[in-house]
Design a protein around this motif. Structure first.
Motif, short mmCIF file in Angstrom:
data_model
loop_
_atom_site.label_atom_id
_atom_site.label_comp_id
_atom_site.label_asym_id
_atom_site.label_seq_id
_atom_site.Cartn_x
_atom_site.Cartn_y
_atom_site.Cartn_z
N VAL A 63 41.45 -49.39 88.50
CA VAL A 63 40.09 -48.85 88.48
C VAL A 63 39.81 -48.17 87.14
CG1 VAL A 63 38.51 -47.19 89.53
CG2 VAL A 63 40.00 -48.59 90.98
N ALA A 64 40.78 -47.44 86.62
CA ALA A 64 40.61 -46.76 85.34
C ALA A 64 40.39 -47.78 84.22
CB ALA A 64 41.83 -45.89 85.03
N PHE A 65 41.19 -48.84 84.19
CA PHE A 65 41.05 -49.84 83.13
C PHE A 65 39.74 -50.60 83.26
CE2 PHE A 65 45.93 -49.91 83.21
CZ PHE A 65 45.98 -48.84 82.33
N HIS A 66 39.33 -50.85 84.48
CA HIS A 66 38.01 -51.47 84.70
C HIS A 66 36.92 -50.57 84.14
CE1 HIS A 66 34.54 -53.22 86.76
NE2 HIS A 66 34.28 -52.01 87.22
N ASP A 67 36.98 -49.28 84.41
CA ASP A 67 35.97 -48.34 83.89
C ASP A 67 36.00 -48.27 82.38
OD1 ASP A 67 35.25 -47.82 86.49
OD2 ASP A 67 36.39 -45.94 86.65
N TRP A 68 37.19 -48.29 81.79
CA TRP A 68 37.29 -48.29 80.33
C TRP A 68 36.63 -49.53 79.74
CZ3 TRP A 68 43.07 -46.71 79.10
CH2 TRP A 68 43.31 -45.44 79.63
N ASP A 69 36.89 -50.67 80.36
CA ASP A 69 36.29 -51.92 79.90
C ASP A 69 34.76 -51.85 79.91
OD1 ASP A 69 38.38 -53.48 79.12
OD2 ASP A 69 38.22 -54.95 80.74
N VAL A 70 34.21 -51.38 81.01
CA VAL A 70 32.75 -51.29 81.13
C VAL A 70 32.20 -50.31 80.10
CG1 VAL A 70 30.87 -50.59 82.66
CG2 VAL A 70 32.77 -51.95 83.57
N ALA A 71 32.86 -49.18 79.92
CA ALA A 71 32.39 -48.18 78.96
C ALA A 71 32.43 -48.70 77.52
CB ALA A 71 33.23 -46.91 79.08
N TRP B 54 30.40 -61.02 79.34
CA TRP B 54 29.97 -61.37 77.98
C TRP B 54 30.48 -62.75 77.58
CZ3 TRP B 54 26.25 -58.79 75.75
CH2 TRP B 54 26.07 -57.43 76.00
N LEU B 55 31.55 -63.20 78.21
CA LEU B 55 32.18 -64.47 77.83
C LEU B 55 31.72 -65.65 78.67
CD1 LEU B 55 35.87 -63.23 77.33
CD2 LEU B 55 34.19 -63.78 75.55
N GLN B 56 30.68 -65.47 79.46
CA GLN B 56 30.27 -66.56 80.33
C GLN B 56 29.62 -67.74 79.59
OE1 GLN B 56 31.22 -67.14 83.64
NE2 GLN B 56 32.53 -65.58 82.70
N PHE B 57 29.32 -67.55 78.30
CA PHE B 57 28.89 -68.71 77.52
C PHE B 57 30.03 -69.71 77.37
CE2 PHE B 57 30.78 -65.92 74.39
CZ PHE B 57 31.41 -66.78 73.50
N LEU B 58 31.26 -69.26 77.66
CA LEU B 58 32.43 -70.15 77.65
C LEU B 58 32.73 -70.68 79.05
CD1 LEU B 58 34.78 -67.98 75.40
CD2 LEU B 58 33.52 -70.02 74.70
N GLY B 59 31.81 -70.48 79.98
CA GLY B 59 32.09 -70.78 81.38
C GLY B 59 32.10 -72.24 81.75
N GLY B 60 31.77 -73.15 80.83
CA GLY B 60 31.82 -74.57 81.15
C GLY B 60 33.25 -75.03 81.39
N ASP B 61 33.39 -76.17 82.05
CA ASP B 61 34.72 -76.68 82.37
C ASP B 61 35.56 -76.94 81.12
OD1 ASP B 61 33.78 -76.55 84.92
OD2 ASP B 61 33.84 -78.71 85.32
N GLY C 8 40.89 -64.37 83.78
CA GLY C 8 41.12 -63.39 84.82
C GLY C 8 42.45 -62.68 84.79
N TRP C 9 43.23 -62.91 83.74
CA TRP C 9 44.55 -62.30 83.70
C TRP C 9 44.49 -60.80 83.41
CZ3 TRP C 9 48.70 -64.46 85.58
CH2 TRP C 9 48.86 -65.85 85.55
N HIS C 10 43.60 -60.42 82.49
CA HIS C 10 43.66 -59.06 81.96
C HIS C 10 42.29 -58.42 81.80
CE1 HIS C 10 47.94 -58.97 80.88
NE2 HIS C 10 47.81 -60.22 80.48
N TYR C 11 42.28 -57.10 81.82
CA TYR C 11 41.16 -56.32 81.31
C TYR C 11 41.22 -56.41 79.78
CZ TYR C 11 41.97 -54.57 86.00
OH TYR C 11 42.19 -54.49 87.35
N HIS D 151 32.18 -51.85 76.56
CA HIS D 151 31.48 -53.12 76.35
C HIS D 151 30.04 -53.07 76.84
CE1 HIS D 151 35.80 -54.18 76.21
NE2 HIS D 151 35.41 -55.03 75.26
N GLY D 152 29.38 -51.99 76.52
CA GLY D 152 27.94 -51.89 76.75
C GLY D 152 27.53 -51.88 78.20
#
Length: 352
Positions: free
Chosen positions: A127-135, A145-152, A318-321, A137-138
């Motif tokens: 939970v802490a690392f998730h909160d750090w990520d959000v804080a 932010w990386l969903q432009f890479l979401g194609g197969d 999905g491996w890492h924050y 990254h805007g």
């Protein structure tokens, strides 16, 4: 005798560090009163990469040497003489033999301690690392932010690069095992050990976390990474439908399932151990880049690009924050420059 003294001088800190790490693994086993130390990561993996490296090296060396063969001289004789007098010297061969014999013990101990993490501490930092990520990254999660890479296609290629890390890791270790730049060789190998011990074992235990891909399975609370994992599994499903289980697909999904099965059943496997912080993929890829820049600018650029791709892939798959990679890279830079500074100050295998 002179060669043996030289080899001992070069490798004494490395051998002592590996020994201390091995003893710490057995001490942890005694404290837990559980049989965690199993040398399952055998020489088979290392031997495979030695063979692959040897084949690639000998083939590449032969092609590189052909234009240099003097007129009228046998190409085979010229290439053999060059290998014997420059590349396959006693110092190179014996130096590599030490690395080859010790590396499996080190990596097996590392793996055993990593698998033992949940027996020592709970996974409590997600939970802490998730909160750090959000804080950082805007207000959005980095994977969003990386969903432009979401194609197969982009997702598959990131997965290929992420798996390629394993080959790059062992390839560079084998290369440096043979290297005659002894200062750079020592700096790389010693930094490699320190990074995996501090990052992959000590910090992984102190900051125990499972990572985005296991959030929904472990934490028992609303999963902010559910949409990401659903997209990845849908992408994998399309590849499996088109190519079958043995064809091209997202191999990360297979590994994640295997890691969870090992964790869920508390068994030991060669591929096992859940630990997100710090990202050892990013930490080691940063070490590759440091080695590259110390060797040549083109290699530095190439391996830096590889490290950036690994950081992106670690989040997108999905491996890492994202902070797992930031801290892993920071650790590597601190260790790399710290080891170099100590070598210069002590004169150990200087100059660096």
């Amino acid at each position: 005798m002179m060669l043996l003294r030289t080899l001992w001088h070069e490798h004494m800190p490395i051998l002592l560090l590996i020994l201390l790490h091995l003893l710490s693994g057995y001490a942890l086993q005694a404290w837990l009163d559980q049989p965690i130390m199993n040398m399952a990561l055998s020489y088979e993996v290392v031997n495979l990469f030695v063979v692959l490296f040897a084949v690639c090296f000998l083939s590449g060396h032969a092609l590189w040497s052909l234009p240099k063969v003097p007129e009228g001289e046998s190409a085979f004789t010229f290439i053999y003489h060059d290998l014997k007098t420059v590349w396959l010297t006693p110092q190179r061969l014996l130096g590599y033999a030490i690395v080859h014999l010790c590396l499996p013990f080190f990596m097996s101990t590392f793996q055993c301690i990593k698998i033992a993490i949940p027996a020592v501490v709970p996974f409590s930092w997600d939970v802490a690392f998730h909160d750090w990520d959000v804080a950082l990254h805007g207000g959005r999660m980095p994977w969003e932010w990386l969903q432009f890479l979401g194609g197969d296609g982009p997702t598959l290629w990131l997965n290929v690069a992420y798996n390629l890390w394993f080959f790059v890791l062992f390839g560079l270790v084998v290369w440096q095992g043979f290297s005659m730049n002894r200062a750079l060789r020592f700096r790389f190998l010693f930094s490699f050990l320190v990074i995996f011990i501090i990052g992959g074992n000590l910090l992984a235990m102190a900051l125990a976390s499972v990572g985005p891909c296991f959030w929904g399975l472990e934490l028992g609370q609303p999963d902010p990474y559910g949409p990401l994992m659903e997209r990845l599994h849908a992408t994998n499903g399309r590849f499996l439908e088109a190519n079958g289980v043995d064809g091209v697909h997202l191999w990360s999904m297979d590994v994640q399932q295997q890691l969870w099965a090992v964790y869920d059943t508390s068994t030991f496997e060669t591929v096992g151990g859940i630990s997100a912080m710090p990202s050892m993929h990013v930490a080691s890829a940063t070490l590759f880049a440091c080695l590259g820049w110390a060797h040549s600018k083109p290699l530095g650029v190439l391996l830096t690009a590889f490290a950036v791709i690994i950081q992106i892939g670690s989040v997108h798959l999905g491996w890492h924050y994202a902070v797992d990679g930031y801290i892993g890279a920071s650790l590597t830079l601190a260790v790399w420059f710290g080891v170099g500074w100590v070598m210069k100050k002590t004169g150990y295998l200087a100059p660096v």
